[in-house]
Design a protein around this motif. Structure first.
Motif, PDB file in Angstrom:
ATOM      1  N   ILE A  59       0.867  -1.174   0.000  1.00 57.55           N
ATOM      2  CA  ILE A  59       0.000   0.000   0.000  1.00 57.55           C
ATOM      3  C   ILE A  59       0.905   1.225   0.000  1.00 57.55           C
ATOM      4  CG2 ILE A  59      -1.701   1.329   1.324  1.00 57.55           C
ATOM      5  CD1 ILE A  59      -2.653  -1.407   2.446  1.00 57.55           C
ATOM      6  N   ARG A  60       0.830   2.020  -1.059  1.00 58.05           N
ATOM      7  CA  ARG A  60       1.695   3.192  -1.206  1.00 58.05           C
ATOM      8  C   ARG A  60       0.863   4.377  -1.678  1.00 58.05           C
ATOM      9  NH1 ARG A  60       7.147   1.924  -1.185  1.00 58.05           N
ATOM     10  NH2 ARG A  60       7.565  -0.316  -1.115  1.00 58.05           N
ATOM     11  N   ALA A  61       0.958   5.477  -0.967  1.00 59.08           N
ATOM     12  CA  ALA A  61       0.223   6.691  -1.355  1.00 59.08           C
ATOM     13  C   ALA A  61       0.822   7.881  -0.632  1.00 59.08           C
ATOM     14  CB  ALA A  61      -1.259   6.560  -1.013  1.00 59.08           C
ATOM     15  N   PRO A  62       0.840   9.046  -1.273  1.00 57.81           N
ATOM     16  CA  PRO A  62       1.404  10.238  -0.630  1.00 57.81           C
ATOM     17  C   PRO A  62       0.548  10.722   0.535  1.00 57.81           C
ATOM     18  CG  PRO A  62       0.395  10.814  -2.712  1.00 57.81           C
ATOM     19  CD  PRO A  62       0.377   9.314  -2.641  1.00 57.81           C
ATOM     20  N   ILE A  63       1.170  11.497   1.395  1.00 50.35           N
ATOM     21  CA  ILE A  63       0.510  12.098   2.556  1.00 50.35           C
ATOM     22  C   ILE A  63       0.628  13.606   2.423  1.00 50.35           C
ATOM     23  CG2 ILE A  63       0.675  12.437   5.070  1.00 50.35           C
ATOM     24  CD1 ILE A  63       1.678   9.521   5.234  1.00 50.35           C
ATOM     25  N   ASP A  64      -0.458  14.309   2.708  1.00 51.31           N
ATOM     26  CA  ASP A  64      -0.456  15.769   2.654  1.00 51.31           C
ATOM     27  C   ASP A  64      -1.049  16.307   3.949  1.00 51.31           C
ATOM     28  OD1 ASP A  64      -1.562  18.555   1.978  1.00 51.31           O
ATOM     29  OD2 ASP A  64      -0.362  18.090   0.221  1.00 51.31           O
ATOM     30  N   ILE A  65      -0.262  17.059   4.692  1.00 54.22           N
ATOM     31  CA  ILE A  65      -0.701  17.661   5.948  1.00 54.22           C
ATOM     32  C   ILE A  65      -0.696  19.169   5.754  1.00 54.22           C
ATOM     33  CG2 ILE A  65      -0.198  17.953   8.397  1.00 54.22           C
ATOM     34  CD1 ILE A  65       1.196  15.211   8.310  1.00 54.22           C
ATOM     35  N   GLY A  66      -1.839  19.786   5.943  1.00 50.72           N
ATOM     36  CA  GLY A  66      -1.990  21.211   5.654  1.00 50.72           C
ATOM     37  C   GLY A  66      -1.286  22.118   6.649  1.00 50.72           C
ATOM     38  N   ALA A  67      -1.437  23.404   6.419  1.00 53.34           N
ATOM     39  CA  ALA A  67      -0.783  24.415   7.252  1.00 53.34           C
ATOM     40  C   ALA A  67      -1.401  24.477   8.643  1.00 53.34           C
ATOM     41  CB  ALA A  67      -0.890  25.783   6.576  1.00 53.34           C
ATOM     42  N   HIS A  68      -0.567  24.801   9.623  1.00 53.97           N
ATOM     43  CA  HIS A  68      -0.996  25.094  10.994  1.00 53.97           C
ATOM     44  C   HIS A  68      -1.777  23.948  11.629  1.00 53.97           C
ATOM     45  CE1 HIS A  68       0.497  29.172  10.544  1.00 53.97           C
ATOM     46  NE2 HIS A  68      -0.146  29.248   9.395  1.00 53.97           N
ATOM     47  N   CYS A  69      -1.342  22.725  11.337  1.00 54.68           N
ATOM     48  CA  CYS A  69      -1.915  21.553  12.004  1.00 54.68           C
ATOM     49  C   CYS A  69      -1.094  21.216  13.243  1.00 54.68           C
ATOM     50  CB  CYS A  69      -1.934  20.350  11.066  1.00 54.68           C
ATOM     51  SG  CYS A  69      -3.077  20.512   9.678  1.00 54.68           S
ATOM     52  N   PHE A  70      -1.684  20.448  14.139  1.00 53.48           N
ATOM     53  CA  PHE A  70      -1.004  19.983  15.352  1.00 53.48           C
ATOM     54  C   PHE A  70      -1.236  18.489  15.463  1.00 53.48           C
ATOM     55  CE2 PHE A  70      -0.587  18.959  19.818  1.00 53.48           C
ATOM     56  CZ  PHE A  70       0.501  19.722  20.239  1.00 53.48           C
ATOM     57  N   ILE A  71      -0.124  17.728  15.463  1.00 56.63           N
ATOM     58  CA  ILE A  71      -0.209  16.267  15.544  1.00 56.63           C
ATOM     59  C   ILE A  71       0.234  15.861  16.940  1.00 56.63           C
ATOM     60  CG2 ILE A  71       0.386  14.098  14.434  1.00 56.63           C
ATOM     61  CD1 ILE A  71      -0.896  16.168  12.543  1.00 56.63           C
ATOM     62  N   GLY A  72      -0.689  15.338  17.730  1.00 58.38           N
ATOM     63  CA  GLY A  72      -0.407  15.002  19.115  1.00 58.38           C
ATOM     64  C   GLY A  72       0.479  13.775  19.257  1.00 58.38           C
ATOM     65  N   PRO A  73       1.138  13.623  20.404  1.00 60.79           N
ATOM     66  CA  PRO A  73       2.082  12.525  20.626  1.00 60.79           C
ATOM     67  C   PRO A  73       1.457  11.143  20.449  1.00 60.79           C
ATOM     68  CG  PRO A  73       2.252  14.165  22.370  1.00 60.79           C
ATOM     69  CD  PRO A  73       1.044  14.522  21.566  1.00 60.79           C
ATOM     70  N   HIS A  74       2.297  10.199  20.057  1.00 59.81           N
ATOM     71  CA  HIS A  74       1.928   8.784  19.928  1.00 59.81           C
ATOM     72  C   HIS A  74       0.827   8.554  18.890  1.00 59.81           C
ATOM     73  CE1 HIS A  74       4.442   7.659  23.346  1.00 59.81           C
ATOM     74  NE2 HIS A  74       3.978   8.737  23.956  1.00 59.81           N
ATOM     75  N   SER A  75       0.786   9.393  17.865  1.00 61.50           N
ATOM     76  CA  SER A  75      -0.172   9.226  16.773  1.00 61.50           C
ATOM     77  C   SER A  75       0.494   8.556  15.583  1.00 61.50           C
ATOM     78  CB  SER A  75      -0.744  10.576  16.346  1.00 61.50           C
ATOM     79  OG  SER A  75      -1.471  11.171  17.394  1.00 61.50           O
ATOM     80  N   VAL A  76      -0.330   7.984  14.707  1.00 60.06           N
ATOM     81  CA  VAL A  76       0.134   7.369  13.464  1.00 60.06           C
ATOM     82  C   VAL A  76      -0.644   8.006  12.319  1.00 60.06           C
ATOM     83  CG1 VAL A  76       0.357   5.256  12.127  1.00 60.06           C
ATOM     84  CG2 VAL A  76       0.668   5.190  14.606  1.00 60.06           C
ATOM     85  N   ILE A  77       0.080   8.505  11.310  1.00 62.77           N
ATOM     86  CA  ILE A  77      -0.534   9.037  10.091  1.00 62.77           C
ATOM     87  C   ILE A  77      -0.213   8.060   8.979  1.00 62.77           C
ATOM     88  CG2 ILE A  77      -0.763  11.025   8.566  1.00 62.77           C
ATOM     89  CD1 ILE A  77      -1.408  11.679  11.469  1.00 62.77           C
TER      90      ILE A  77
END
Length: 207
Positions: A122-140
């Protein structure tokens, strides 16, 4: 007179010195990156972050990537301006969880491509927009797209496409709110920040 022995005091002093030295060398996060000829003076990446296929990681400026994160960018990852990737986070643009069961060497079909990939990957790009906050111990996970201003709660597993200002929580992550709701309350008490907020987020919802 303290009963603490001289040897214990010395050991404690050495341990403090080792911690401070280790932090200065391996955990001090400095401003300034250059990526593909672009200056990113406000971007900070912890030296303890593990980034694979860094040439396929595209950052805008003022991005923070904290300690002990794993970023696998073989299929492409983009992180927008002002986003914070806190600590102990995995952002992975490919997964072989299916391939371990139906891999070529098990099924007898032709072997992997020259780059080592399998059709079952499974292969696909990831796009995370501006001014996001990714909390600890998360998986994207691969294929995820986050709009601007999103908040990912600690411990979430995110897969899929989510619009601007989404609050995401859970495993799998679900939409549980809109960041502008809490922003509106704070901005009501601090109106001097409204113009700067509106310059990237637009106007707050009226309802």
């Amino acid at each position: 007179m303290s009963s603490i022995s001289l040897s214990l005091r010395l050991r404690a002093a050495v341990n403090r010195l080792r911690r401070r030295l280790w932090r200065a060398l391996f955990f001090r996060t400095l401003f300034g990156e250059v990526q593909q000829g672009r200056a990113l003076p406000l971007t900070r990446i912890s030296p303890s972050a593990c980034i694979e296929h860094e040439d396929r990681l595209v950052l805008e400026d003022d991005v923070f990537i904290g300690h002990l994160n794993f970023i696998e960018a073989s299929s492409g990852i983009r992180i927008g301006r002002g986003t914070q990737v806190t600590n102990f986070i995995s952002i992975v643009s490919h997964s072989t969880h299916r391939s371990v069961r139906v891999a070529a060497r098990l099924s007898g079909v032709p072997e992997a491509a020259a780059d080592g990939s399998l059709p079952s990957d499974i292969r696909a790009p990831i796009d995370i927009g501006a001014h996001c906050f990714i909390g600890p111990h998360s998986v994207i996970e691969a294929g995820t797209r986050l709009g601007k201003g999103c908040l990912v709660a600690a411990g979430s597993r995110v897969r899929g496409e989510f619009g601007d200002f989404a609050v995401l929580a859970g495993n799998p992550a679900q939409l549980v709110g809109d960041t502008r709701t809490q922003d509106a309350r704070w901005l009501a008490e601090h109106p001097e920040y409204r113009a700067a907020y509106a310059s990237w987020a637009g106007q707050l919802p009226t309802a």
